[in-house]
Write an enzyme that holds these catalytic residues in place. Structure first.
Site, PDB file in Angstrom:
ATOM      1  NE  ARG A   1      -2.987  -9.661   0.388  1.00  0.00           N
ATOM      2  CZ  ARG A   1      -1.791  -9.073   0.466  1.00  0.00           C
ATOM      3  NH1 ARG A   1      -0.755  -9.745   0.939  1.00  0.00           N
ATOM      4  NH2 ARG A   1      -1.631  -7.822   0.084  1.00  0.00           N
TER       5      ARG A   1
ATOM      6  NE  ARG B   1      -2.588   4.616   0.337  1.00  0.00           N
ATOM      7  CZ  ARG B   1      -3.153   3.442  -0.014  1.00  0.00           C
ATOM      8  NH1 ARG B   1      -2.434   2.480  -0.547  1.00  0.00           N
ATOM      9  NH2 ARG B   1      -4.445   3.251   0.183  1.00  0.00           N
TER      10      ARG B   1
ATOM     11  CB  SER C   1      -0.905   0.024   1.233  1.00  0.00           C
ATOM     12  OG  SER C   1      -1.830  -1.027   1.176  1.00  0.00           O
TER      13      SER C   1
ATOM     14  CE  LYS D   1     -10.325  -6.972  -0.118  1.00  0.00           C
ATOM     15  NZ  LYS D   1     -10.007  -5.542  -0.237  1.00  0.00           N
TER      16      LYS D   1
ATOM     17  CD  GLN E   1      -8.191  -1.084  -3.458  1.00  0.00           C
ATOM     18  OE1 GLN E   1      -9.199  -1.312  -4.124  1.00  0.00           O
ATOM     19  NE2 GLN E   1      -7.182  -1.942  -3.391  1.00  0.00           N
TER      20      GLN E   1
ATOM     21  CG  ASP F   1      -5.345  -7.224   2.010  1.00  0.00           C
ATOM     22  OD1 ASP F   1      -6.455  -7.376   1.461  1.00  0.00           O
ATOM     23  OD2 ASP F   1      -4.632  -6.216   1.812  1.00  0.00           O
TER      24      ASP F   1
END
Ligand code: S3P
Length: 451
Positions: free
Chosen positions: A409, A44, A40, A363, A188, A336
């Site tokens: 994942r 960014r 994340s 997801k 998000q 997650d």
């Protein structure tokens, strides 16, 4: 216990370095490990670096496929981003409102964060046309959650199924600020609107039902945006028009990647791992709280703050786990990590219930169906709920062929489950791990003493 072989196999071919052979089932995991940079924060840092003035230096950027997609998209719009495979990635910002119209479709690959956050920026660039797409998984994921609020701000967006699915076309406009009450706790969605608000005149506010990860807020503030938060109402307000200035971003290790080792060491007898330099932002540490509820032995060492984000070393030791209930406000703080928490629950005593997690169905795969189906193939007792999972633990798992659903994942969670299963496990499509954790297999070998 019989010999155990964990086979992590690609769909194309089996190569030596993708096969892990463990000498016996339940080999203890030992030592110090490091996990790759936070996904994340990596996205960014690249995005804010691209729209800031001056240079942004990023240390510890995740070299997974998802941030690579972000870098490619912003390069295509004029940002100069140095080779990602270097210790310090440099982004030469082009300034707010200066993204160029790309000559081709922007491809976000598998990355929802790339596509959804970027949409907020594209929609607010007047006079420019952008088209955006992704892989088959991303093209099936809901985009209305960001398209609708952007349309309320005046955005012009077209796409399949009434602009709810990518590919999308975006004609940039001058947007109006809004106060958006988000029906879902999604970083998000929140970040998309905040980025659109950067370019709108006046104040844009997002209120969410419970607090989602706040990396955007922290980083926008560090880059010079006018942004304030109201924790009582889970609201964040940005004032448009500020100039962002390039910064140095030091990306901590990703707690979502650390979660695999936390669970591995917690379930395999005799294990003890020290996972160094992990981001422990409170909006992300739900996995620590959940494992603590289950009785796991985890301690935080050397806690400090780096570039506005809290960081710690996580020490985890094997211990008997018991069931718990995971529901409510904690869900966005561990969304997650639910697949790997389901693995922990399969080896815990009692019945663990996970609720309020319907987001898992949209997801990279339907993670409720994926983890329930695949763990059950190994002998676990997992029942799907509409919004979660019920897992009756203390199972004895047996290795078999399981499927990753091309979801990073799910692939890694099943590999962790196989560490405590009898016999051989083959994870089909395990190469999906490279989305967020390209070095997963080598770290697994290292922790199992194979290197
Ligand atoms: C992310 C937010 C979460 C998370 C995703 C990364 C982000 O998604 O699941 O892996 O970086 O903002 P939602 O915002 O959809 O909950």
């Amino acid at each position: 216990m019989s010999a155990s072989i964990v086979t992590v196999e690609t769909t194309q071919q089996l190569t030596d370095n993708l096969i892990i052979q463990l000498p016996s089932a339940g080999v203890a995991l030992q030592g110090r490990i490091q996990v790759p940079g936070d996904k994340s924060i990596s996205h960014r840092a690249l995005m804010l670096g691209a729209i800031a003035q001056g240079e942004t230096q990023i240390q510890g950027l995740l070299l997974g496929e998802d941030p690579r997609s972000t870098a490619e998209c912003f390069r295509a719009m004029g940002a100069e981003i140095s080779d990602l495979n270097t210790q310090m990635v440099r982004v030469k910002g082009i300034g707010l409102g200066q993204l160029q119209e790309p000559v081709d479709v922007l491809n976000a690959g598998n990355s929802g964060t790339t596509l959804r956050l970027m949409l907020g920026l594209l929609a607010s660039h007047p006079g420019r046309l952008f088209t955006v797409t992704g892989d088959s998984s991303l093209r099936s994921r809901p985009m209305s959650r960001v398209v609708k609020p952007l349309q309320q701000m005046g955005a012009h967006i077209w796409g399949r199924k009434d602009a709810t699915l990518a590919p999308l076309a975006v004609q940039g406009q001058s947007l109006q600020p809004i106060h958006y009450q988000s029906p879902i706790a999604s970083a998000q969605v929140k970040s998309c609107i905040l980025l659109a608000g950067l370019m709108s005149e006046g104040q844009t506010t997002v209120t969410e039902p419970s607090l989602s990860r706040d990396h955007s807020e922290r980083m926008l503030k560090a880059f010079g945006a006018q942004i304030s938060t109201d924790p009582d109402s889970n609201s964040v307000t940005i004032t448009g028009g500020a100039t962002l200035q390039g910064q140095t971003v030091i990306v901590p290790g990703d707690i979502s990647s650390a979660a695999f080792w936390l669970v591995a060491a917690a379930i395999v007898p005799g294990s003890e791992l020290l996972i160094e330099n992990v981001g422990v932002n409170p909006t992300r540490t739900g996995v620590l709280d959940a494992l603590e509820m289950m009785g796991a032995d985890i301690t935080l060492e050397d806690q400090h703050v780096v570039a506005g984000e809290p960081v710690a070393d996580l020490r985890v030791r094997y211990g008997k786990l018991h069931s718990c209930t995971i529901a409510g406000d904690i869900i966005p703080r561990l969304i997650d990590e639910i697949p790997v928490l389901a693995v922990a629950a399969a080896f815990a005593s009692g019945t663990t219930v996970i609720k309020d997690a319907e987001e898992l169905r949209v997801k990279e795969s339907d993670r409720i169906t994926a983890i329930a189906t695949e763990l059950n193939k190994m002998g676990a007792k997992v029942t799907e709920l509409p919004d979660g999972l019920e897992i009756t633990g203390n199972s004895s798992l047996t290795g078999t062929e399981v499927d990753s659903y091309s979801d990073h994942r799910i692939a890694m969670s099943l590999a962790i489950a196989s560490l405590n299963a009898k016999g051989k496990t083959t994870v089909r499509g395990a190469e999906a791990a490279s989305i967020s954790y390209p070095t997963f297999v080598s770290t697994l070998k290292h922790a199992c003493g194979e290197v």
